[in-house]
Structure formats: structure tokens, C-alpha cells
Design an enzyme around this catalytic site. Structure first.
Site, mmCIF file in Angstrom:
data_model
loop_
_atom_site.group_PDB
_atom_site.id
_atom_site.type_symbol
_atom_site.label_atom_id
_atom_site.label_comp_id
_atom_site.label_asym_id
_atom_site.label_seq_id
_atom_site.Cartn_x
_atom_site.Cartn_y
_atom_site.Cartn_z
ATOM 1 N N ARG A 14 -94.979 6.189 -64.958
ATOM 2 C CA ARG A 14 -93.895 5.468 -64.276
ATOM 3 C C ARG A 14 -94.314 5.127 -62.847
ATOM 4 O O ARG A 14 -95.374 5.572 -62.372
ATOM 5 C CB ARG A 14 -92.598 6.282 -64.276
ATOM 6 N N TYR A 155 -94.786 16.019 -46.315
ATOM 7 C CA TYR A 155 -95.394 14.846 -46.971
ATOM 8 C C TYR A 155 -96.492 14.267 -46.093
ATOM 9 O O TYR A 155 -97.593 13.965 -46.559
ATOM 10 C CB TYR A 155 -94.304 13.811 -47.253
HETATM 11 N N1 LIG Z 1 -93.330 4.475 -53.298
HETATM 12 C C1 LIG Z 1 -93.816 4.413 -52.074
HETATM 13 O O1 LIG Z 1 -93.231 3.760 -51.187
HETATM 14 C C2 LIG Z 1 -95.114 5.109 -51.720
HETATM 15 C C3 LIG Z 1 -95.653 4.909 -50.439
HETATM 16 C C4 LIG Z 1 -96.850 5.526 -50.091
HETATM 17 C C5 LIG Z 1 -97.497 6.319 -51.016
HETATM 18 N N2 LIG Z 1 -96.961 6.517 -52.250
HETATM 19 C C6 LIG Z 1 -97.681 7.400 -53.157
HETATM 20 O O2 LIG Z 1 -97.903 6.749 -54.401
HETATM 21 C C7 LIG Z 1 -97.920 7.715 -55.460
HETATM 22 C C8 LIG Z 1 -96.957 7.290 -56.549
HETATM 23 O O3 LIG Z 1 -95.665 7.230 -55.986
HETATM 24 P P1 LIG Z 1 -94.410 6.552 -56.699
HETATM 25 O O4 LIG Z 1 -93.697 5.830 -55.636
HETATM 26 O O5 LIG Z 1 -94.815 5.873 -57.952
HETATM 27 O O6 LIG Z 1 -93.579 7.881 -57.047
HETATM 28 P P2 LIG Z 1 -92.558 8.220 -58.211
HETATM 29 O O7 LIG Z 1 -91.942 6.968 -58.737
HETATM 30 O O8 LIG Z 1 -91.664 9.281 -57.683
HETATM 31 O O9 LIG Z 1 -93.522 8.825 -59.329
HETATM 32 C C9 LIG Z 1 -94.185 10.016 -59.067
HETATM 33 C C10 LIG Z 1 -95.275 10.204 -60.090
HETATM 34 O O10 LIG Z 1 -95.963 11.405 -59.776
HETATM 35 C C11 LIG Z 1 -96.031 12.188 -60.947
HETATM 36 N N3 LIG Z 1 -96.048 13.609 -60.633
HETATM 37 C C12 LIG Z 1 -95.265 14.304 -59.764
HETATM 38 N N4 LIG Z 1 -95.585 15.595 -59.796
HETATM 39 C C13 LIG Z 1 -96.594 15.742 -60.696
HETATM 40 C C14 LIG Z 1 -97.353 16.824 -61.181
HETATM 41 N N5 LIG Z 1 -97.142 18.084 -60.742
HETATM 42 N N6 LIG Z 1 -98.320 16.585 -62.091
HETATM 43 C C15 LIG Z 1 -98.539 15.335 -62.549
HETATM 44 N N7 LIG Z 1 -97.841 14.258 -62.164
HETATM 45 C C16 LIG Z 1 -96.873 14.473 -61.244
HETATM 46 C C17 LIG Z 1 -94.818 11.788 -61.787
HETATM 47 O O11 LIG Z 1 -95.126 12.087 -63.129
HETATM 48 P P3 LIG Z 1 -94.029 12.520 -64.247
HETATM 49 O O12 LIG Z 1 -93.783 11.275 -65.042
HETATM 50 O O13 LIG Z 1 -94.730 13.571 -65.025
HETATM 51 O O14 LIG Z 1 -92.805 13.001 -63.536
HETATM 52 C C18 LIG Z 1 -94.735 10.302 -61.503
HETATM 53 O O15 LIG Z 1 -95.576 9.576 -62.367
HETATM 54 C C19 LIG Z 1 -97.591 9.059 -54.814
HETATM 55 O O16 LIG Z 1 -98.769 9.764 -54.539
HETATM 56 C C20 LIG Z 1 -96.916 8.661 -53.506
HETATM 57 O O17 LIG Z 1 -97.022 9.647 -52.514
HETATM 58 C C21 LIG Z 1 -95.788 5.938 -52.623
#
Ligand SMILES: NC(=O)c1ccc[n+]([C@@H]2O[C@H](COP(=O)([O-])OP(=O)(O)OC[C@H]3O[C@@H](n4cnc5c(N)ncnc54)[C@H](OP(=O)(O)O)[C@@H]3O)[C@@H](O)[C@H]2O)c1
Length: 233
Positions: A14, A155
Site C-alpha cells: 500500500r 521520526y
Molecule cells: N507519505 C509521505 O508524505 C512521506 C514523506 C516522506 C517519507 N515517507 C516515507 O515513505 C515510506 C512509505 O510511507 P507511506 O506514506 O507509504 O506510509 P503508509 O501509507 O503509512 O504505509 C506504511 C508502509 O510501511 C509498512 N510497514 C510499517 N511497519 C512495518 C513493519 N514493521 N514491517 C514491514 N512493513 C511495515 C506498511 O506495511 P503493512 O501493509 O504491512 O502495514 C506500509 O506498507 C515510509 O518510509 C515513510 O517514512 C513518506
């Protein structure tokens, strides 16, 4: 090398991870779609098409990481690309003074140690193959030079540390054919980013996918990038 490159995307079912997997598959890579829940991984892999493979993986569990990488190698024989995408942001409202250390630990366990563990498990295979691309999902919130505000301390520290790990691994792997970079996707509309974020997952995934598919002979390593441009550490 014969056959398509194989990419493991952590948290690939996701959010940004799913879109990174989609774009990698579009570029002809075979994607290992991982999620903590086996059904979620299978559904997401099915959405990508017949070449994608589901993988159950919790990056906070050394046993899960070991089993997942063994299974990945058993299914495909190799892992050419690792996108360390799995991440959590659970410290909204926290400040460094008076912080809840359980939240700090949990954040570091996933965002730093999780990425470290998976990289540690796949790197020996990449080095043997003489090829690898590792992309760590960083954040502008983890940039030391942009760190002029105090919200989300756990974070921020986790992502700054992940950037440090990126540099260290890149230095260690110099000359091996394994390139290690960090990508900041910007503020993206996902569960973590929320609906008000200005960027789409397609936009956010672009830089990680670019780094994951750096061509043979490319020397880009040890960098932090946003929109395909260097971001200050
Ligand atoms: N969205 C933003 O604005 C943003 C900005 C900067 C950086 N990021 C970085 O981009 C990455 C993805 O973020 P996102 O926005 O897509 O977040 P998200 O929608 O909250 O999704 C989080 C993802 O991390 C996985 N996850 C969490 N804990 C885990 C664990 N213990 N083992 C394996 N998988 C785990 C979840 O997997 P499950 O399906 O198993 O729950 C999910 O696929 C993150 O590293 C985040 O810090 C995001």
C-alpha cells in the site's frame, strides 16, 4: 545475467510502496511485494500481475527478515534491488523534551533497524552478483540542514539516522557494483501523509524508482535525492 531484475519492496502492499512496485513492474522488473500480513501481500501482488510475488515480511523481526529473504532467493534466485520503504510515523504531538521513549524505540526499530536488517540480509547476495541497487525512503524531515523545527522528533531522528546508514553502506560497498542511495518522496497523500498532502503517490515514487533502476555502470551512490536532485543532508 539472464531474466528480469528482481526487486524487493518492503511495505509494498500500500501507499508509496505499492506505487514503487507498480512503477518497477512497469519497467520490466519482477517485484517481490511484501507486507506484514500474507493476505495483503498476495492481494497486492495479484494486482501487479502474474510476475509479481507476495512475501510476508515484518522488518522489526530478525526471524521474519531472514525467512523472507530465504524465501525470496528460493523463488527467484536473486534480489537485485531493495527498496527500504517500510516506515512508521507515530510521534505526532511529541517533542524531544518529555518524549515517550516507547515511541522513539518503536520508530527506530522500524525506520532505522528494519531497513538496516533487510539490507544486511540481501547485500551479501548482491555483492556476489556484482550488482545491487538499494534505496532507502528518507524524508525532508530527516534533513539536518532543514531541521529548524522540533515536531516529530523520533521520526526525524530515525530518518536522519537512515541517511547516515545510506552513506556508511555506500562507502563500504564502493566498487562492488552495489549502489546505495536515499530518496525523499516529498509530502505524499498516503495513510502516513494524509489527504491534504500536495503530492500523489506517482510523484512520490518517481525518485525512488529512478534510483532503483540506475543503469549498469552508473556511479551514483551515497546520495540523498528529492525530485531526482541532490537534497542537502
Ligand atoms: N507519505 C509521505 O508524505 C512521506 C514523506 C516522506 C517519507 N515517507 C516515507 O515513505 C515510506 C512509505 O510511507 P507511506 O506514506 O507509504 O506510509 P503508509 O501509507 O503509512 O504505509 C506504511 C508502509 O510501511 C509498512 N510497514 C510499517 N511497519 C512495518 C513493519 N514493521 N514491517 C514491514 N512493513 C511495515 C506498511 O506495511 P503493512 O501493509 O504491512 O502495514 C506500509 O506498507 C515510509 O518510509 C515513510 O517514512 C513518506
Amino acid at each position: 545475467m539472464t531474466g528480469p531484475r528482481v526487486a524487493l519492496v518492503t511495505g509494498g502492499a500500500r501507499g508509496l510502496g505499492a506505487e514503487i512496485g507498480r512503477q518497477l513492474a512497469q519497467r520490466g522488473l519482477r517485484v517481490l511485494v511484501s507486507a506484514r500480513n500474507a493476505e495483503d501481500a498476495k492481494r497486492a501482488a495479484d494486482r501487479l500481475g502474474p510476475d509479481a510475488l507476495p512475501l510476508t515480511l515484518d522488518v522489526t523481526s530478525p526471524r521474519s527478515v531472514e525467512a523472507a529473504v530465504l524465501r525470496a532467493l528460493g523463488m527467484t534466485g536473486r534480489v537485485d534491488v531493495l527498496v527500504n520503504n517500510a516506515g512508521i510515523g507515530i510521534d505526532g504531538g511529541q517533542r524531544a523534551v518529555g518524549v515517550d521513549y516507547r515511541i522513539v524505540r518503536e520508530t527506530l526499530e522500524t525506520n532505522l533497524l528494519g531497513a538496516w536488517r533487510v539490507a544486511d540480509a540481501v547485500i551479501p547476495h548482491m555483492v556476489t552478483a556484482g550488482y545491487g541497487r538499494i534505496v532507502n525512503l528518507a524524508s525532508n524531515l530527516g534533513s539536518l540542514s532543514l531541521m529548524t523545527r522540533g515536531e516529530q522528533p523520533a521520526y526525524r531522528v530515525s530518518k536522519a539516522a537512515l541517511s547516515a546508514l545510506t552513506r556508511i553502506l555506500a562507502a563500504d560497498l564502493d566498487g562492488t557494483g552495489v549502489l546505495v542511495n536515499a530518496a525523499s518522496p516529498g509530502w505524499v497523500r498516503t495513510t502516513m501523509g494524509g489527504p491534504e498532502a500536495p503530492r500523489s503517490v506517482e510523484q512520490g515514487a518517481d525518485t525512488p524508482v529512478w534510483l532503483a533502476t540506475l543503469p549498469d555502470g552508473d556511479k551514483t551512490t551515497g546520495g540523498l535525492f528529492h525530485e531526482r536532485r541532490a537534497l542537502p543532508w
